[in-house]
Design an enzyme around this catalytic site. Structure first.
Site, short mmCIF file in Angstrom:
data_model
loop_
_atom_site.label_atom_id
_atom_site.label_comp_id
_atom_site.label_asym_id
_atom_site.label_seq_id
_atom_site.Cartn_x
_atom_site.Cartn_y
_atom_site.Cartn_z
N HIS A 84 -5.67 1.44 -1.57
CA HIS A 84 -5.23 0.87 -0.29
C HIS A 84 -3.76 1.23 -0.04
O HIS A 84 -3.40 1.65 1.07
CB HIS A 84 -5.45 -0.64 -0.31
CG HIS A 84 -5.31 -1.30 1.00
ND1 HIS A 84 -4.31 -2.19 1.29
CD2 HIS A 84 -6.05 -1.19 2.14
CE1 HIS A 84 -4.43 -2.61 2.53
NE2 HIS A 84 -5.49 -2.02 3.07
N ASP A 85 -2.92 1.07 -1.05
CA ASP A 85 -1.51 1.46 -0.92
C ASP A 85 -1.38 2.94 -0.55
O ASP A 85 -0.57 3.31 0.29
CB ASP A 85 -0.75 1.22 -2.24
CG ASP A 85 -0.42 -0.23 -2.49
OD1 ASP A 85 -0.59 -1.07 -1.58
OD2 ASP A 85 0.01 -0.53 -3.63
#
Length: 151
Positions: free
Chosen positions: A93-94
């Site tokens: 996600h990052d």
């Protein structure tokens, strides 16, 4: 003599044709552009997830793309809430957030990135059963809602 000239002309023509086709062949073999790779690695499916982590394990092979591989895992939330290993979902996600922000196209992709995050969390929860799975699913939903609303 005429036959030798024709053969030489044919050889010259073949070399010219080969030279003309070579750049096109090399271009066809070139890796996909950065946006296509970024998109491939940030989809909701398990194939995308697996491709991302295979690439992450061999980041040097992707250095020419200039990806930002940095992560703070699940930011201020626990990486393993109640023992559920959510850290890898947070890493991917990052990656999506950081790289789409750098590309200036984050708003167009945020919803899909958050959906992929939720899919990754649900894959973790799928390894449990009974009350543990129910608890994991509820925690995954909470994490998803946090990024959806605050991310």
């Amino acid at each position: 003599m005429r036959r030798r000239t024709a053969a030489a002309s044919l050889a010259t023509a073949m070399l010219a044709l080969t030279a003309a086709l070579l750049p096109a062949t090399e271009a066809a073999a070139a890796p996909a552009d950065k946006n296509a790779v970024l998109s491939d690695w940030t989809q909701t499916g398990a194939t995308s997830y697996n491709a991302f982590f295979a690439a992450r394990a061999d980041r040097g092979a992707w250095s020419s793309y200039g990806f930002d591989w940095s992560t703070d895992h699940c930011t201020t939330s626990p990486d393993n809430p109640f023992g559920f290993p959510f850290a890898n979902a947070c890493v991917r996600h990052d990656f999506g957030y950081r790289n789409y922000k750098a590309a200036g196209t984050f708003d167009a992709h945020k919803s899909r990135l958050d959906d992929a995050f939720h899919a990754d969390l649900k894959r973790v929860c799928a390894t449990y059963s009974g009350l543990k799975k129910t608890s994991c699913d509820a925690t995954a939903w909470t994490y998803y809602q946090a990024v959806d609303k605050l991310g």
